[in-house]
Design an enzyme around this catalytic site. Sequence first.
Site, PDB file in Angstrom:
ATOM      1  N   ARG A  14     133.526  22.226 -28.601  1.00  0.00           N
ATOM      2  CA  ARG A  14     134.070  21.187 -27.524  1.00  0.00           C
ATOM      3  C   ARG A  14     133.239  20.137 -26.995  1.00  0.00           C
ATOM      4  O   ARG A  14     133.605  19.119 -26.829  1.00  0.00           O
ATOM      5  CB  ARG A  14     134.491  22.376 -26.343  1.00  0.00           C
ATOM      6  CG  ARG A  14     135.716  22.759 -26.403  1.00  0.00           C
ATOM      7  CD  ARG A  14     136.042  23.906 -25.255  1.00  0.00           C
ATOM      8  NE  ARG A  14     135.372  24.967 -25.335  1.00  0.00           N
ATOM      9  CZ  ARG A  14     135.535  26.150 -26.098  1.00  0.00           C
ATOM     10  NH1 ARG A  14     136.571  26.263 -26.830  1.00  0.00           N
ATOM     11  NH2 ARG A  14     134.535  27.258 -26.107  1.00  0.00           N
ATOM     12  N   THR A 102     123.854  27.689 -22.348  1.00  0.00           N
ATOM     13  CA  THR A 102     123.697  28.608 -21.175  1.00  0.00           C
ATOM     14  C   THR A 102     123.661  29.999 -21.897  1.00  0.00           C
ATOM     15  O   THR A 102     123.970  30.167 -22.736  1.00  0.00           O
ATOM     16  CB  THR A 102     124.754  28.203 -19.885  1.00  0.00           C
ATOM     17  OG1 THR A 102     126.044  28.708 -20.520  1.00  0.00           O
ATOM     18  CG2 THR A 102     124.798  27.080 -19.227  1.00  0.00           C
ATOM     19  N   ASN A 126     123.681  22.436 -15.887  1.00  0.00           N
ATOM     20  CA  ASN A 126     124.860  21.577 -15.679  1.00  0.00           C
ATOM     21  C   ASN A 126     124.399  19.952 -15.631  1.00  0.00           C
ATOM     22  O   ASN A 126     123.415  19.757 -14.933  1.00  0.00           O
ATOM     23  CB  ASN A 126     125.382  22.008 -14.377  1.00  0.00           C
ATOM     24  CG  ASN A 126     126.857  21.301 -14.118  1.00  0.00           C
ATOM     25  OD1 ASN A 126     126.821  20.266 -14.212  1.00  0.00           O
ATOM     26  ND2 ASN A 126     127.906  22.091 -13.787  1.00  0.00           N
ATOM     27  N   HIS A 157     136.015  29.105 -15.027  1.00  0.00           N
ATOM     28  CA  HIS A 157     135.897  28.391 -16.053  1.00  0.00           C
ATOM     29  C   HIS A 157     137.003  28.736 -17.122  1.00  0.00           C
ATOM     30  O   HIS A 157     137.593  29.662 -16.985  1.00  0.00           O
ATOM     31  CB  HIS A 157     134.609  28.623 -17.104  1.00  0.00           C
ATOM     32  CG  HIS A 157     133.305  27.783 -16.576  1.00  0.00           C
ATOM     33  ND1 HIS A 157     132.653  28.636 -15.378  1.00  0.00           N
ATOM     34  CD2 HIS A 157     132.944  26.673 -16.841  1.00  0.00           C
ATOM     35  CE1 HIS A 157     131.618  27.591 -15.098  1.00  0.00           C
ATOM     36  NE2 HIS A 157     131.883  26.420 -15.816  1.00  0.00           N
ATOM     37  N   LYS A 161     134.944  30.366 -22.485  1.00  0.00           N
ATOM     38  CA  LYS A 161     133.708  30.505 -22.084  1.00  0.00           C
ATOM     39  C   LYS A 161     133.037  32.159 -22.435  1.00  0.00           C
ATOM     40  O   LYS A 161     133.719  32.961 -22.164  1.00  0.00           O
ATOM     41  CB  LYS A 161     133.272  30.275 -20.685  1.00  0.00           C
ATOM     42  CG  LYS A 161     132.104  30.248 -20.185  1.00  0.00           C
ATOM     43  CD  LYS A 161     131.789  29.434 -18.901  1.00  0.00           C
ATOM     44  CE  LYS A 161     130.395  29.357 -18.605  1.00  0.00           C
ATOM     45  NZ  LYS A 161     129.314  28.851 -19.541  1.00  0.00           N
TER      46      LYS A 161
HETATM   47  P1  NAD Z   1     131.896  25.722 -28.236  1.00  0.00           P
HETATM   48  O1  NAD Z   1     132.090  27.257 -28.795  1.00  0.00           O
HETATM   49  O2  NAD Z   1     133.340  24.833 -28.335  1.00  0.00           O
HETATM   50  O3  NAD Z   1     130.959  25.023 -29.119  1.00  0.00           O
HETATM   51  C1  NAD Z   1     129.775  25.728 -29.653  1.00  0.00           C
HETATM   52  C2  NAD Z   1     129.342  25.052 -30.938  1.00  0.00           C
HETATM   53  O4  NAD Z   1     128.115  25.462 -31.524  1.00  0.00           O
HETATM   54  C3  NAD Z   1     130.823  25.561 -31.992  1.00  0.00           C
HETATM   55  O5  NAD Z   1     131.059  24.480 -32.890  1.00  0.00           O
HETATM   56  C4  NAD Z   1     129.730  26.378 -33.088  1.00  0.00           C
HETATM   57  O6  NAD Z   1     130.165  26.537 -34.047  1.00  0.00           O
HETATM   58  C5  NAD Z   1     128.337  25.650 -32.838  1.00  0.00           C
HETATM   59  N1  NAD Z   1     127.138  26.681 -33.167  1.00  0.00           N
HETATM   60  C6  NAD Z   1     127.191  27.844 -33.250  1.00  0.00           C
HETATM   61  N2  NAD Z   1     125.795  28.208 -33.892  1.00  0.00           N
HETATM   62  C7  NAD Z   1     125.348  27.245 -34.437  1.00  0.00           C
HETATM   63  C8  NAD Z   1     124.226  26.900 -35.382  1.00  0.00           C
HETATM   64  N3  NAD Z   1     123.319  27.951 -35.520  1.00  0.00           N
HETATM   65  N4  NAD Z   1     123.977  25.954 -35.758  1.00  0.00           N
HETATM   66  C9  NAD Z   1     124.759  24.708 -35.204  1.00  0.00           C
HETATM   67  N5  NAD Z   1     126.000  24.878 -34.718  1.00  0.00           N
HETATM   68  C10 NAD Z   1     126.081  26.226 -34.201  1.00  0.00           C
HETATM   69  O7  NAD Z   1     131.196  25.701 -26.689  1.00  0.00           O
HETATM   70  P2  NAD Z   1     131.229  24.687 -25.753  1.00  0.00           P
HETATM   71  O8  NAD Z   1     132.311  24.829 -24.694  1.00  0.00           O
HETATM   72  O9  NAD Z   1     130.847  23.361 -26.449  1.00  0.00           O
HETATM   73  O10 NAD Z   1     129.925  25.026 -25.100  1.00  0.00           O
HETATM   74  C11 NAD Z   1     128.665  25.198 -25.691  1.00  0.00           C
HETATM   75  C12 NAD Z   1     127.491  25.669 -24.813  1.00  0.00           C
HETATM   76  O11 NAD Z   1     127.359  24.621 -23.816  1.00  0.00           O
HETATM   77  C13 NAD Z   1     127.727  26.887 -23.752  1.00  0.00           C
HETATM   78  O12 NAD Z   1     126.516  27.584 -23.676  1.00  0.00           O
HETATM   79  C14 NAD Z   1     128.345  26.276 -22.466  1.00  0.00           C
HETATM   80  O13 NAD Z   1     127.960  27.192 -21.418  1.00  0.00           O
HETATM   81  C15 NAD Z   1     127.288  25.038 -22.295  1.00  0.00           C
HETATM   82  N6  NAD Z   1     127.653  24.142 -21.434  1.00  0.00           N
HETATM   83  C16 NAD Z   1     126.874  23.511 -20.673  1.00  0.00           C
HETATM   84  C17 NAD Z   1     127.235  22.386 -20.036  1.00  0.00           C
HETATM   85  C18 NAD Z   1     126.035  21.731 -19.109  1.00  0.00           C
HETATM   86  O14 NAD Z   1     126.442  20.704 -18.385  1.00  0.00           O
HETATM   87  N7  NAD Z   1     124.911  21.998 -19.371  1.00  0.00           N
HETATM   88  C19 NAD Z   1     128.398  21.846 -19.715  1.00  0.00           C
HETATM   89  C20 NAD Z   1     129.409  22.674 -20.760  1.00  0.00           C
HETATM   90  C21 NAD Z   1     129.080  23.754 -21.419  1.00  0.00           C
END
Ligand code: NAD
Length: 268
Positions: A14, A102, A126, A157, A161
């Site tokens: 995402r 996270t 964040n 969320h 999540k």
């Molecule tokens: P998501 O599940 O949609 O995307 C994660 C992606 O990582 C997937 O496509 C998955 O296949 C990939 N992935 C997993 N293992 C991998 C590897 N070994 N190599 C390469 N790719 C790999 O999740 P998301 O909603 O995009 O969120 C991802 C993370 O970001 C979560 O930990 C979420 O809490 C965090 N997040 C942080 C913020 C911020 O502002 N810091 C904002 C939104 C989400």
Amino acid sequence: MESYRIGVVGCAGRMGRMIARIVQQTEGCVLAGGSDRPDCGALGSDLGVLAGLGALGLPVSDDTVTLFARSDAVIDFTTPAATAIHADLAAQAHAVFVVGTTGLDSAQEKRITLAAKHTAVVRAANMSLGVNLLLGLVEQVARALDPDYDIEVLEMHHRHKADAPSGTALALGAAAAAGRGVDLERAAVRSRDGITGPRNPGDIGFATLRGGDVAGDHSVIFAGPGERIVLEHRATSREVFAKGAIKAALWARDRKPGLYSMRDVLGI
Ligand code: NAD
């Protein structure tokens, strides 16, 4: 100046797709490529198409080592286990590393700290301006109020999540604990169920809601005798996180190795 080459790990996710799109639309930046897991279902697809742009001739790959080698900066919103591996690669390649993932455990956190000895790492639970401002406000309010004000952190969320409470909720709890001069590890009550008895004075409570497509809502409640202060942030689009991550990557360009926060990037 040459274009700044940004790689996106977890580019089929995402956040990954959104980051890829915004990198390509940011002046002075160009996509170096994107990687994801072999079983992500998008391997070989054109990253531009995946990101909602036209074809860019950049196939999604699982060759993360090559991606790091050809990127000036890599943005990582994946999973804690993947982020720990990527931290090692960032250190080897001396690529700027921006981490939004996270839910890391202490061993995974340590890998980030080690990587920051070799390259500039920006890490934030964040990446939005609003939440980073809120962190400062929460610390201030907690410092000003006496312990008679109970602190509760509430977050909601989307249904996908994986971790709870959210990294942002924990960061808000840590800001409240810092303001109050206590250790969050000792004060935190991360869930309640059954006959819990009365609230312990000094607890910092967390409550988690999950559902729909909520991008991220957080409230910190200071409940005192006869009044309640509520500090709240609502993200209405994930774009704020993606734009923050790209801002962080640009800020860290040519910066010396170290572990930086979004508050460093935003100068607040
Ligand atoms: P998501 O599940 O949609 O995307 C994660 C992606 O990582 C997937 O496509 C998955 O296949 C990939 N992935 C997993 N293992 C991998 C590897 N070994 N190599 C390469 N790719 C790999 O999740 P998301 O909603 O995009 O969120 C991802 C993370 O970001 C979560 O930990 C979420 O809490 C965090 N997040 C942080 C913020 C911020 O502002 N810091 C904002 C939104 C989400």
